[in-house]
Design an enzyme around this catalytic site. Structure first.
Site, PDB file in Angstrom:
ATOM      1  N   ASP A 191       0.898  -0.958   0.038  1.00  0.00           N
ATOM      2  CA  ASP A 191      -0.394  -0.204  -0.466  1.00  0.00           C
ATOM      3  C   ASP A 191       1.033   1.027  -0.032  1.00  0.00           C
ATOM      4  OD1 ASP A 191       0.951  -0.378   2.513  1.00  0.00           O
ATOM      5  OD2 ASP A 191      -1.369  -0.316   3.597  1.00  0.00           O
ATOM      6  N   ASP A 244      -2.296  -1.756   7.006  1.00  0.00           N
ATOM      7  CA  ASP A 244      -2.548  -0.937   7.750  1.00  0.00           C
ATOM      8  C   ASP A 244      -4.399  -1.333   8.387  1.00  0.00           C
ATOM      9  OD1 ASP A 244      -3.333   0.748   6.200  1.00  0.00           O
ATOM     10  OD2 ASP A 244      -1.894   2.483   6.800  1.00  0.00           O
ATOM     11  N   ASN A 290      24.057 -38.393   8.288  1.00  0.00           N
ATOM     12  CA  ASN A 290      23.972 -39.805   8.028  1.00  0.00           C
ATOM     13  C   ASN A 290      24.177 -40.215   6.426  1.00  0.00           C
ATOM     14  OD1 ASN A 290      22.239 -38.511   9.576  1.00  0.00           O
ATOM     15  ND2 ASN A 290      20.073 -38.340   7.862  1.00  0.00           N
TER      16      ASN A 290
END
Length: 966
Positions: free
Chosen positions: A379, A680, A746
């Site tokens: 905005d 807002d 891993n």
């Protein structure tokens, strides 16, 4: 809501003046009649809407009177329509929120593994305490991850509650002709209410009396300027455009009036926004989707490989229980148990970094979503601008005077102020607004219209004492501004005579002028002078300024006719003002452009105002941006809207409604864009919830916008969004770094287990409990330290990644295999070298054999040591770690040494030796492990060097072409 403070104008009277207050005291006769209707603003069968009716007909339509509703009828309507409040959504119970943490796929896999381990312990003969320890260890991992996730997500969004909080608590109502102050929830259609400056509106109402009444509709429409209200009928059209209606959640900024309630609760325009916000499903961020996809693949691979190895070992004569435990070790080796906790805490680090830069993130995963943003729908007022109208130019005597200073603080000066003082004195006298000085560390504010506030500030900068001017020339009559005349006039007593002060649109006021004051002298307004005034006004307007003109004249008495007061005027000059852009926004917009982020302005303001601001801050650079109004959006179907958004042109969306904004956001998302939305007002809540990340204003925003958003800007500045995008990209890069770090080891855990299986070794080279110790005891802290790596220098010079780009891209998987493969070869070599050095056949090894315990200890320690160096390797993608600085991330070094210290404790502390079945290592063993551990770092440095050389070679032809072009 009804304010607890007392609103004062500083003149010893209310904002509407004595006449307005007296007018509000009167009540009229009951005009109700049979067949009158209540509730909706329009009757059935094509009857006129409430906005089209005259005041008397409004009372008839809503079955009420100027005296208000009788108490009995009000109670009946309260039962019929319900309380004037928004329904509260059901809140998820705490136990449900906690239970949801155990539905994560990793959690399910580990819970199943824990259950199998408990079963294996129960079925084993004799029962193995180590199996029971493993079962509880896996369960503890699940509980720990769930606790961390629950703590991060416990603060659920409460948009509806914030909407409810915006509804006024009390209101002033006429019931049976008696003035009452009632709880706002007791309002019903047909109630007569009265409002004045400082009040918030309690329900949707039709104005029946208006005295200089204007309201701030920004929470609903996004318009930055106060708008006047009238009691006269207006033509049918969208409800929010009706100038004779007041709406729940808005605020009266000037004047006073009476109105009749026609909609309450969820039936109000505010209620419609509530329903849109409540219906919006929670949006998953790109990281959420990618982590979920990764979890499915990793869990599937873990289960498949575990099942395969169980099937392989079972025919060899192993018991079912031991085969289960073996397969479980493989599965645990593949599942990154520490990932959920590491991810949550790493995102929290990003949250803290953003908070230091005025961006408060409410949902952790929103941090990463910012980094993948491709479109920002922003905005205008308060985000790109300072939401403070400021006079920047004054034209008088044919000369333009610059005005310095920004905002409502009377700090600044007017260039050569003497010629403009009379102009600003007259404009200041013709104002209802008042400046409010700060009471503490805050800012100056304006009570009333912001345009008038800007005039008051400019007068103070020119050295005009308006308090003294008002005392010397008190106001006796006023003709309020309306949109038809586009003028406001006040009449003042000046000694024995009276004069009128007029301000308004230059075109309207100039047509009523016959003279001009030029260098202190009154001169006839010739065509040549008139042309000069028009040219000056056009020049100011072309700079994106809002232009007002001011004039005056002598009148014959304190109560002149409006036609007399507003004709035969003497023009004093022009004033140009704007809501100034924030000074830091231009650089932020430029940074977003370089980063490949598209910025689209979405505002409720006028297209010319929007384009002027967009050009000032750099959103619009070309000559022909695409400007689309809400009316045009209504005319576009889905395909046409998609085609519009697909165009690469600069786009401004003006005069848009909440539905328009939400529609645009979802249309961008259909195209695969990751959309950040700023807002807002309450009108922005639906779009904030639908966006991939909603960004609300913290200083000027409404509660509903802040609650609907994922992030709140504490300083309301667009520059903070650009900073947050930079930090979000950094968070994503760091997530990839610690994923490489976590998954590479891993491989170092899995490969030795597979090697032991296919070489016929009867025991596992590393147990499931040891794997858990690595994953949680040695890897989490370094992974968190990697999450705190600072942004790379070129992070905002790269294009945004695609929403479809997987978290595990080919480059990431390749690096995992590269680093993990080197680790796996090293620990396999250590394990089998130690086993073979004992000279004992494979079948003779038992779990309690000292050589076996030393060998599995070396495997665990080898992985931990190699991960210490691996952590340094993954800090950068191409840059040498030596250039980045080995000591530039002390937290990573400390975490690595802590992991090695924990490994040493497992090796040497008798209690931990019993838990992990480990043995003490000699100094020579640590030296061998250190030599093998540094190999991944050296290999990755070689890889980075090759990539840098390859990139330089690839860039040489391009540089040569650019040199030729220069």
């Amino acid at each position: 809501m009804r304010r607890s403070r007392t609103v004062s104008t500083g003149r010893g009277r209310g904002p509407a003046g004595p006449a307005a207050r007296a007018a509000l005291m009167g009540v009229g006769a009951d005009v109700t009649g049979p067949g009158a209707r209540t509730g909706p603003p329009a009757g059935p069968g094509g009857a006129p809407t409430v906005q089209e009716l005259r005041a008397g007909d409004v009372f008839t339509m809503l079955d009420t009177s100027p005296r208000g509703l009788p108490a009995a009828r009000a109670r009946t309507r309260l039962d019929r329509y319900g309380a004037n409040e928004l329904p509260r959504p059901g809140r998820t119970r705490v136990w449900r929120q906690l239970a949801a943490q155990f539905t994560d796929l990793f959690a399910i896999v580990l819970l199943v593994a824990s259950a199998i381990t408990f079963v294996a312990y129960g079925l084993g003969r004799p029962r193995d305490v180590g199996t029971l320890q493993l079962a509880f260890a896996i369960l503890g991992v699940v509980v720990l991850n769930a606790a961390i996730g629950f703590a991060q997500e416990y603060s659920a969004e409460r948009t509806a509650e914030s909407l409810q909080a915006m509804v006024p608590h009390t209101c002033r109502v006429l019931r049976d002709g008696e003035r009452l102050e009632l709880p706002a929830r007791e309002l019903v259609p047909g109630d007569v209410v009265w409002v004045e400056a400082g009040d918030a509106v309690s329900a949707d109402c039709r104005v029946v009396e208006a005295h200089e009444l204007s309201v701030d509709n920004a929470p609903l429409t996004g318009e930055s300027n106060a708008v006047g209200r009238t009691a006269e009928p207006v033509s049918s059209g969208p409800a929010l455009e009706a100038r004779n209606c007041l709406f729940m959640g808005t605020e009266v900024v000037a004047g006073a009036g009476r109105a009749v309630v026609f909609a309450t609760g969820a039936r109000t325009e505010f209620g419609k926004i509530y329903r849109l916000a409540a219906a919006a499903p929670p949006q998953k961020t790109p990281l959420q989707r990618q982590v979920a996809s990764m979890a499915r693949r990793v869990a599937g691979a873990a289960l498949a490989i575990g099942a395969l190895l169980f099937a392989v070992r079972l025919p060899t004569g192993e018991s079912v229980v031991s085969s289960f435990v073996f397969a479980l070790g493989v599965m645990v080796a593949l599942v990154p148990e520490g990932l959920p906790a590491t991810l949550s805490v790493s995102l929290a680090i990003g949250v803290r970094r953003m908070a230091r830069r005025h961006a408060l993130v409410k949902r952790l995963l929103a941090v990463e979503a910012l980094g993948s943003t491709t479109v920002i729908c922003t905005d205008k007022t308060g985000t790109l601008t300072q939401a403070e109208m400021t006079v920047t130019r004054v034209w008088a005597d044919g000369v333009l005077h610059a005005v310095s200073g920004v905002g409502y603080a009377p700090v600044g000066e007017v260039d050569d102020p003497a010629p403009v003082r009379e102009l600003l004195r007259v404009a200041g006298l013709c104002c209802d607004a008042r400046l409010v000085p700060p009471t503490g560390p805050g800012h100056w504010k304006v009570l009333g219209d912001t345009t008038e506030g800007a005039l008051l500030v400019a007068a103070a900068k020119a050295g005009v004492d308006l308090a003294a001017a008002e005392a010397a020339a008190p106001r006796v009559t006023e003709f309020p501004f309306d949109s038809d005349r586009k003028l406001m006039t006040t009449v003042h007593r000046d000694g024995a005579g009276h004069h009128a002060c007029v301000k308004g649109a230059p075109s309207e006021l100039l047509a009523r002028c016959t003279a001009v004051e030029w260098k202190g002298e009154r001169r006839p307004l010739t065509e040549e002078t008139r042309a000069a005034v028009v040219a000056a006004g056009d020049d100011l307007a072309s700079q994106g300024l809002r232009v007002l003109a001011a004039a005056r004249r002598e009148v014959g008495g304190p109560r002149p006719a409006r036609e007399e007061a507003e004709s035969g005027l003497t023009l004093l000059g022009l004033v140009g003002m704007l809501d100034p852009p924030r000074p830091e926004v231009t650089d932020a917009v430029g940074a977003c452009r370089r980063a490949g982020v598209r910025i689209v302005m979405v505002t409720g303001d006028h297209p010319l105002t929007a384009e002027a601001v967009a050009r000032r801050v750099g959103i619009v650079l070309g000559p022909d941006p695409v400007v689309v109004t809400g009316a045009r959006l209504d005319a576009l179907d889905g395909d046409a809207l998609d085609a519009l958004l697909a165009e690469p042109s600069e786009l401004l969306l003006c005069r848009v409604s909440p539905e328009h904004k939400m529609r645009v956001v979802t249309a961008f998302q259909r195209r695969g864009e990751v959309v950040a939305v700023t807002g807002d007002g309450a009108n922005d809540a639906p779009a904030l919830k639908h966006g991939d990340i909603g960004v609300a204003m913290g200083a000027s925003g409404t509660d509903v916008a802040r609650e609907a958003a994922s992030m709140v800007l504490l300083d309301d500045s667009f520059a903070s969004i650009a900073t947050a995008v930079r930090l979000g990209r950094t968070v994503y890069q760091n997530i990839r770094k610690f994923l490489v770090y976590l998954f590479s080891h891993n491989i170092g855990e899995l490969v030795p287990i597979l090697a032991a299986t296919f070489t016929g070794f009867p025991l596992v080279p590393i147990s499931a409990v040891q794997i858990l110790a690595i994953d949680l005891g040695s890897d989490v802290l370094p992974a968190l330290a990697l999450g705190a790596e600072p942004p790379e220098p070129d992070v905002m010079d790269r294009p945004p990644r695609s929403r479809r780009e997987p978290l595990f891209s080919a480059a990431v998987v390749g690096r995992i295999l590269f680093l993990g493969g080197i680790q796996a070869l090293g620990v396999c070599a250590v394990f089998f070298w130690h086993i073979h050095s004992a000279g004992i056949p494979f079948d003779d090894f038992t779990k309690d054999d000292p050589v076996y315990r030393e060998a599995i200890t070396m495997v665990q320690a080898g992985i931990v040591v190699s991960q210490f160096f691996n952590a340094q390797a993954v800090r950068t993608d191409r840059e040498s770690v030596l250039k980045a600085g080995l000591l530039s991330n002390p937290a990573l070094l400390g975490a690595g040494f802590a992991g090695i210290g924990f490994m040493a404790a497992i090796s040497y502390v008798p209690l931990l030796q019993g838990v992990f079945n480990t043995a003490p290592l000699a100094a020579g063993d640590w030296a061998v492990l250190t030599g093998l551990g540094v190999l991944p770092l050296l290999a990755d440095e070689a890889r980075k060097g090759w990539l840098r050389r390859h990139r330089r070679v690839a860039l040489r032809p391009r540089a040569a072409r650019e040199e030729v072009n220069r």
